[in-house]
Scaffold this motif. Structure first.
Motif, PDB file in Angstrom:
ATOM      1  N   PHE A 165       0.832  -1.204   0.000  1.00 12.99           N
ATOM      2  CA  PHE A 165       0.000   0.000   0.000  1.00 12.99           C
ATOM      3  C   PHE A 165       0.865   1.252   0.000  1.00 12.99           C
ATOM      4  CE2 PHE A 165      -1.958   3.392   2.543  1.00 12.99           C
ATOM      5  CZ  PHE A 165      -3.080   3.672   1.760  1.00 12.99           C
ATOM      6  N   LEU A 166       1.897   1.263   0.849  1.00 11.93           N
ATOM      7  CA  LEU A 166       2.775   2.428   0.899  1.00 11.93           C
ATOM      8  C   LEU A 166       3.559   2.587  -0.402  1.00 11.93           C
ATOM      9  CD1 LEU A 166       4.144   2.213   4.558  1.00 11.93           C
ATOM     10  CD2 LEU A 166       2.446   3.809   3.648  1.00 11.93           C
ATOM     11  N   THR A 167       3.952   1.474  -1.015  1.00 10.44           N
ATOM     12  CA  THR A 167       4.655   1.549  -2.296  1.00 10.44           C
ATOM     13  C   THR A 167       3.764   2.206  -3.353  1.00 10.44           C
ATOM     14  OG1 THR A 167       5.953  -0.424  -1.790  1.00 10.44           O
ATOM     15  CG2 THR A 167       5.760   0.198  -4.112  1.00 10.44           C
ATOM     16  N   ILE A 168       2.504   1.779  -3.390  1.00 10.60           N
ATOM     17  CA  ILE A 168       1.559   2.372  -4.348  1.00 10.60           C
ATOM     18  C   ILE A 168       1.309   3.835  -4.009  1.00 10.60           C
ATOM     19  CG2 ILE A 168      -0.808   2.266  -5.224  1.00 10.60           C
ATOM     20  CD1 ILE A 168      -0.739  -0.747  -4.719  1.00 10.60           C
ATOM     21  N   LEU A 169       1.152   4.139  -2.713  1.00  8.75           N
ATOM     22  CA  LEU A 169       0.871   5.508  -2.292  1.00  8.75           C
ATOM     23  C   LEU A 169       2.013   6.448  -2.667  1.00  8.75           C
ATOM     24  CD1 LEU A 169      -0.941   7.491  -0.726  1.00  8.75           C
ATOM     25  CD2 LEU A 169       0.298   6.832   1.358  1.00  8.75           C
ATOM     26  N   MET A 170       3.258   6.030  -2.413  1.00  7.86           N
ATOM     27  CA  MET A 170       4.399   6.874  -2.753  1.00  7.86           C
ATOM     28  C   MET A 170       4.459   7.134  -4.257  1.00  7.86           C
ATOM     29  SD  MET A 170       5.873   7.571   0.144  1.00  7.86           S
ATOM     30  CE  MET A 170       4.222   7.525   0.859  1.00  7.86           C
ATOM     31  N   TRP A 171       4.150   6.105  -5.038  1.00  7.62           N
ATOM     32  CA  TRP A 171       4.175   6.276  -6.498  1.00  7.62           C
ATOM     33  C   TRP A 171       3.079   7.219  -6.957  1.00  7.62           C
ATOM     34  CZ3 TRP A 171       0.917   5.279 -10.632  1.00  7.62           C
ATOM     35  CH2 TRP A 171       1.524   5.260 -11.894  1.00  7.62           C
ATOM     36  N   VAL A 172       1.917   7.155  -6.304  1.00  9.41           N
ATOM     37  CA  VAL A 172       0.784   7.988  -6.710  1.00  9.41           C
ATOM     38  C   VAL A 172       1.029   9.451  -6.374  1.00  9.41           C
ATOM     39  CG1 VAL A 172      -1.651   8.496  -6.233  1.00  9.41           C
ATOM     40  CG2 VAL A 172      -0.925   6.142  -6.622  1.00  9.41           C
ATOM     41  N   ILE A 173       1.554   9.742  -5.195  1.00  7.83           N
ATOM     42  CA  ILE A 173       1.643  11.135  -4.753  1.00  7.83           C
ATOM     43  C   ILE A 173       2.900  11.839  -5.260  1.00  7.83           C
ATOM     44  CG2 ILE A 173       0.320  10.597  -2.683  1.00  7.83           C
ATOM     45  CD1 ILE A 173       2.893  10.687  -1.066  1.00  7.83           C
ATOM     46  N   SER A 174       3.878  11.086  -5.768  1.00  7.09           N
ATOM     47  CA  SER A 174       5.122  11.715  -6.224  1.00  7.09           C
ATOM     48  C   SER A 174       5.073  11.989  -7.730  1.00  7.09           C
ATOM     49  CB  SER A 174       6.314  10.811  -5.902  1.00  7.09           C
ATOM     50  OG  SER A 174       7.506  11.369  -6.420  1.00  7.09           O
ATOM     51  N   ARG A 175       5.329  13.228  -8.110  1.00  8.16           N
ATOM     52  CA  ARG A 175       5.387  13.591  -9.526  1.00  8.16           C
ATOM     53  C   ARG A 175       6.725  13.201 -10.159  1.00  8.16           C
ATOM     54  NH1 ARG A 175       2.372  19.303 -10.865  1.00  8.16           N
ATOM     55  NH2 ARG A 175       0.338  18.749  -9.953  1.00  8.16           N
ATOM     56  N   LYS A 176       7.587  12.613  -9.370  1.00 13.89           N
ATOM     57  CA  LYS A 176       8.854  12.144  -9.907  1.00 13.89           C
ATOM     58  C   LYS A 176       8.635  11.059 -10.955  1.00 13.89           C
ATOM     59  CE  LYS A 176      12.241  11.638  -7.043  1.00 13.89           C
ATOM     60  NZ  LYS A 176      13.105  11.118  -5.947  1.00 13.89           N
ATOM     61  N   PHE A 177       7.558  10.281 -10.777  1.00 19.95           N
ATOM     62  CA  PHE A 177       7.267   9.182 -11.694  1.00 19.95           C
ATOM     63  C   PHE A 177       6.257   9.564 -12.771  1.00 19.95           C
ATOM     64  CE2 PHE A 177       8.241   7.203  -7.510  1.00 19.95           C
ATOM     65  CZ  PHE A 177       9.443   6.602  -7.850  1.00 19.95           C
ATOM     66  N   HIS A 178       5.498  10.654 -12.563  1.00 20.26           N
ATOM     67  CA  HIS A 178       4.511  11.115 -13.534  1.00 20.26           C
ATOM     68  C   HIS A 178       4.312  12.618 -13.290  1.00 20.26           C
ATOM     69  CE1 HIS A 178       2.188  10.416  -9.875  1.00 20.26           C
ATOM     70  NE2 HIS A 178       2.506   9.132  -9.968  1.00 20.26           N
ATOM     71  N   SER A 179       4.686  13.398 -14.239  1.00 22.45           N
ATOM     72  CA  SER A 179       4.723  14.855 -14.055  1.00 22.45           C
ATOM     73  C   SER A 179       3.357  15.520 -14.120  1.00 22.45           C
ATOM     74  CB  SER A 179       5.637  15.489 -15.120  1.00 22.45           C
ATOM     75  OG  SER A 179       5.167  15.168 -16.431  1.00 22.45           O
ATOM     76  N   SER A 180       2.340  14.859 -14.624  1.00 23.20           N
ATOM     77  CA  SER A 180       1.041  15.498 -14.831  1.00 23.20           C
ATOM     78  C   SER A 180       0.167  15.509 -13.581  1.00 23.20           C
ATOM     79  CB  SER A 180       0.286  14.810 -15.976  1.00 23.20           C
ATOM     80  OG  SER A 180       0.094  13.439 -15.691  1.00 23.20           O
ATOM     81  N   TRP A 181       0.459  14.696 -12.603  1.00 23.75           N
ATOM     82  CA  TRP A 181      -0.358  14.663 -11.381  1.00 23.75           C
ATOM     83  C   TRP A 181       0.485  14.178 -10.211  1.00 23.75           C
ATOM     84  CZ3 TRP A 181      -1.125   9.388  -9.988  1.00 23.75           C
ATOM     85  CH2 TRP A 181      -0.867   8.471 -11.015  1.00 23.75           C
ATOM     86  N   GLY A 182       0.015  14.486  -9.005  1.00 19.81           N
ATOM     87  CA  GLY A 182       0.763  14.204  -7.786  1.00 19.81           C
ATOM     88  C   GLY A 182       0.934  15.457  -6.959  1.00 19.81           C
ATOM     89  N   ILE A 183       1.753  15.392  -5.923  1.00 23.29           N
ATOM     90  CA  ILE A 183       1.986  16.528  -5.041  1.00 23.29           C
ATOM     91  C   ILE A 183       2.904  17.524  -5.738  1.00 23.29           C
ATOM     92  CG2 ILE A 183       2.931  17.259  -2.819  1.00 23.29           C
ATOM     93  CD1 ILE A 183       2.239  14.567  -1.684  1.00 23.29           C
ATOM     94  N   PRO A 184       2.475  18.783  -5.864  1.00 23.06           N
ATOM     95  CA  PRO A 184       3.347  19.785  -6.494  1.00 23.06           C
ATOM     96  C   PRO A 184       4.668  19.915  -5.740  1.00 23.06           C
ATOM     97  CG  PRO A 184       1.093  20.611  -6.284  1.00 23.06           C
ATOM     98  CD  PRO A 184       1.156  19.327  -5.503  1.00 23.06           C
ATOM     99  N   GLY A 185       5.740  20.101  -6.481  1.00 23.89           N
ATOM    100  CA  GLY A 185       7.061  20.252  -5.892  1.00 23.89           C
ATOM    101  C   GLY A 185       7.844  18.960  -5.823  1.00 23.89           C
ATOM    102  N   THR A 186       7.216  17.839  -6.135  1.00 28.21           N
ATOM    103  CA  THR A 186       7.924  16.561  -6.086  1.00 28.21           C
ATOM    104  C   THR A 186       8.476  16.145  -7.447  1.00 28.21           C
ATOM    105  OG1 THR A 186       5.842  15.355  -6.444  1.00 28.21           O
ATOM    106  CG2 THR A 186       6.509  15.742  -4.163  1.00 28.21           C
ATOM    107  N   PRO A 207       9.680   3.730   2.676  1.00 33.16           N
ATOM    108  CA  PRO A 207       8.860   2.658   3.269  1.00 33.16           C
ATOM    109  C   PRO A 207       9.478   1.277   3.071  1.00 33.16           C
ATOM    110  CG  PRO A 207       7.459   4.232   2.151  1.00 33.16           C
ATOM    111  CD  PRO A 207       8.864   4.612   1.818  1.00 33.16           C
ATOM    112  N   GLY A 208      10.024   1.043   1.871  1.00 37.37           N
ATOM    113  CA  GLY A 208      10.694  -0.239   1.629  1.00 37.37           C
ATOM    114  C   GLY A 208      11.942  -0.397   2.458  1.00 37.37           C
ATOM    115  N   VAL A 209      12.689   0.719   2.646  1.00 38.27           N
ATOM    116  CA  VAL A 209      13.892   0.674   3.469  1.00 38.27           C
ATOM    117  C   VAL A 209      13.545   0.316   4.910  1.00 38.27           C
ATOM    118  CG1 VAL A 209      15.800   2.037   4.378  1.00 38.27           C
ATOM    119  CG2 VAL A 209      15.106   2.308   1.988  1.00 38.27           C
ATOM    120  N   ALA A 210      12.502   0.980   5.443  1.00 41.15           N
ATOM    121  CA  ALA A 210      12.082   0.702   6.818  1.00 41.15           C
ATOM    122  C   ALA A 210      11.621  -0.744   6.973  1.00 41.15           C
ATOM    123  CB  ALA A 210      10.964   1.663   7.219  1.00 41.15           C
ATOM    124  N   TYR A 211      10.931  -1.254   5.973  1.00 40.29           N
ATOM    125  CA  TYR A 211      10.428  -2.637   6.020  1.00 40.29           C
ATOM    126  C   TYR A 211      11.586  -3.631   6.060  1.00 40.29           C
ATOM    127  CZ  TYR A 211       7.094  -6.393   5.020  1.00 40.29           C
ATOM    128  OH  TYR A 211       6.311  -7.517   5.085  1.00 40.29           O
TER     129      TYR A 211
END
Length: 560
Positions: A165-186, A207-211
């Motif tokens: 879930f956290l892996t999916i969440l990080m991918w969704v909210i970070s614009r590093k992987f998709h520039s058109s949507w996500g948290i601005p500034g990422t 999250p993966g590191v902590a796991y």
């Protein structure tokens, strides 16, 4: 700051066919072939005593997921530049944590099996279980009341769900992987390769590191600490120690490779995730090849034992005095078990060693003093159910009424016969039934079918359908429930139940099958005796001899 696959903004978007890349690709193919061969060997020999209890399905599934991650990383220097920017993120966020979770769930089985086997060392076959009345109240108490596998799968399942879930969440909210949507500034800027390089590290990976740190630096050391007093002969503790230690360096070195600029020259030939791959490599050695070695060693020991028996039988036939040879062997066994120095030197001769390895010697110990062998099989071999079954059957046979000993099994169902049938029924449920026994005996399918035909229906009437289990691989779905610690004072008085025990457990009052007789357990007993003779007994003899020799070495110093 580096990147997961060692690429930089100046890296060309091409397949790298340098000698380093070709070496790692070749190594990946060779080692994969070795792992597949080792896993195949384990599957073929899955009924071997040293493997049957390990739960190969879970451990091999874990190794399969971990090896997928490992293989991709070996090709990292070759194809890293052409992979999508988030490919390694998904691989590390799914294959690695899921594999680690399953692996540690499988590894924790070692502690639970060792804990359950202790009861055989303490009580043998005489442990009558008294289950508490009523259902536990409260969520925590209900969870504690669940069987072992269910609790492990719940805990591991929750951890796996949270990680994915956290892996999916990080991918969704970070614009590093998709520039058109996500948290601005990422988002990241620059060339395509610069953006791909930036995607290889960052807070999205934490999250993966902590796991990984949770399993490697908290769970594994706890398992390691709890196993410190276990000294088994099957390499299971060695596997646990090796895997726990091999995991410690992986994540810290991965982080150093990613975030320490001085590691750039190393990353050119050894990319950061290969530090984790080194851990996986050791885990595969201890999980695949150490058990393979144990199986081969067990087969060699079995052959050596059979050769010793053959030499002894040949000697007895040539001497022409079988009774005298048996009496001599019995005397040798008595002396050996007592550890007398006067016989310690004579035991070293080939003839004495051969006599001790025979079935007669084993039966002599089972009849006169089975406790040391019982403790060894339970605490060192994790096969205490075998000796407990043999002593239980022997005690059951000694208590049989004359109507069964004479073979008149078709007579009327008198009280003594019914009592004997109920005792036999409890032996079947406790040691043989794949639905009810904690550790079902390793007997042939034909023997199991014959006993099921006689006892399975009455057992289901008394105990119900505990679990669905494949008779071919009964350990794959074991619940391994711990018995209630509450024991009546009469639980150590023998196999024959007292009136108090009868009230604590249900008796079978239905029709006794016609096939039930005094020899009902004979085939299973012979099979288990042969298994003990060729597997547990020679290890016990070797351990006992080592203890005697160690004592004699220390004795001069003690006398001073």
């Amino acid at each position: 700051m580096g990147s997961e696959l060692g690429i930089t903004a100046s890296t060309a978007e091409l397949i790298d066919l340098s000698p380093v890349s070709i070496w790692w690709a070749t190594w990946a193919c060779v080692w994969t072939l070795a792992v597949v061969s080792g896993a195949t060997f384990l599957i073929i020999n899955r009924n071997a005593p040293t493997l049957r209890i390990r739960g190969l399905g879970l451990s091999l599934s874990a190794i399969g997921l971990l090896h997928l991650y490992w293989a991709v990383c070996q090709f990292g220097t070759m194809i890293g530049a052409i992979l999508p920017g988030d490919a390694q993120y998904w691989i590390m966020g799914t294959f690695l944590p899921l594999g680690l979770s399953l692996f540690h769930a499988s590894n924790a089985r070692f502690l639970h099996v060792a804990k359950l086997q202790k009861k055989y060392a303490q009580y043998g076959h005489k442990l009558f279980e008294v289950k508490p009345e009523g259902s536990p109240k409260g969520l925590i108490n209900r969870f504690r009341a669940l069987n072992y596998n269910t609790k492990v799968f719940i805990i591991v399942g929750i951890g796996m769900f949270v990680q994915v879930f956290l892996t999916i969440l990080m991918w969704v909210i970070s614009r590093k992987f998709h520039s058109s949507w996500g948290i601005p500034g990422t988002e990241v800027h620059g060339s395509a390769m610069a953006q791909k390089t930036a995607q290889g590290s960052g807070w999205e990976w934490w999250p993966g590191v902590a796991y990984q740190l949770l399993w490697a630096w908290i769970i594994a050391p706890i398992v390691l600490w709890k196993s410190r007093h276990i000294n088994d002969t099957q390499g299971w503790r060695t596997q646990t120690i090796g895997c726990a230690l091999a995991n410690l360096h992986g994540t810290p070195m991965w982080l150093i490779g990613l975030y320490v600029p001085a590691m750039a020259p190393v990353n050119a030939v050894w990319i950061p995730p290969q530090w984790i791959c080194l851990s996986i490599w050791f885990m595969e050695i201890f999980t695949i090849f150490v058990p393979c070695y144990e199986v081969i060693r067990s087969q060699s020991l079995r052959k050596e034992t059979l050769d010793s028996i053959a030499r002894w039988e040949l000697k007895v036939k040539s001497s022409g005095s079988e009774e005298k040879s048996l009496n001599s062997a019995s005397t040798m066994v008595e002396s050996f078990m007592s550890g007398w120095k006067s016989t310690n030197d004579s035991i070293k001769s080939n003839g004495s060693r051969d006599s001790i390895m025979t079935m007669h010697a084993l039966e002599h110990v089972l009849e006169r003093n089975p406790t040391p062998l019982q403790e060894f099989s339970a605490l060192r071999e994790f096969s205490g159910e075998n000796i407990a079954f043999l002593t239980g059957v022997a005690e059951w046979k000694n208590s049989l009424p004359a109507i069964l000993k004479d073979g008149t099994c078709d007579g009327p169902s008198k009280g003594a016969v019914r009592e004997s049938f109920n005792c036999a029924l409890h032996l079947y449920a406790k040691f043989i039934s794949v639905r009810h026994a904690e550790f079902p005996l390793n007997i042939s399918s034909q023997d199991l079918t014959n006993l099921d035909h006689i006892f399975e229906k009455p057992t289901r009437l008394l105990y119900g359908d505990e679990r669905e289990t494949n008779p071919v691989s009964p350990f794959d779905k074991f619940t391994f429930d711990l018995p209630s610690p509450a024991l009546t004072d009469s639980s150590e008085k023998g196999l024959k139940p007292t009136s108090t025990e009868i009230k604590d457990r249900v008796q079978y009052w239905g029709q006794i099958p016609e096939e039930f007789c005094a020899t009902v357990f004979d085939d299973a007993e012979k099979s288990i005796k042969y298994l003990v003779l060729t597997n547990t007994w020679p290890k016990f003899i070797k351990d006992r001899r080592t203890s005697i020799e160690s004592f004699e070495t220390l004795k001069p110093g003690m006398d001073v």
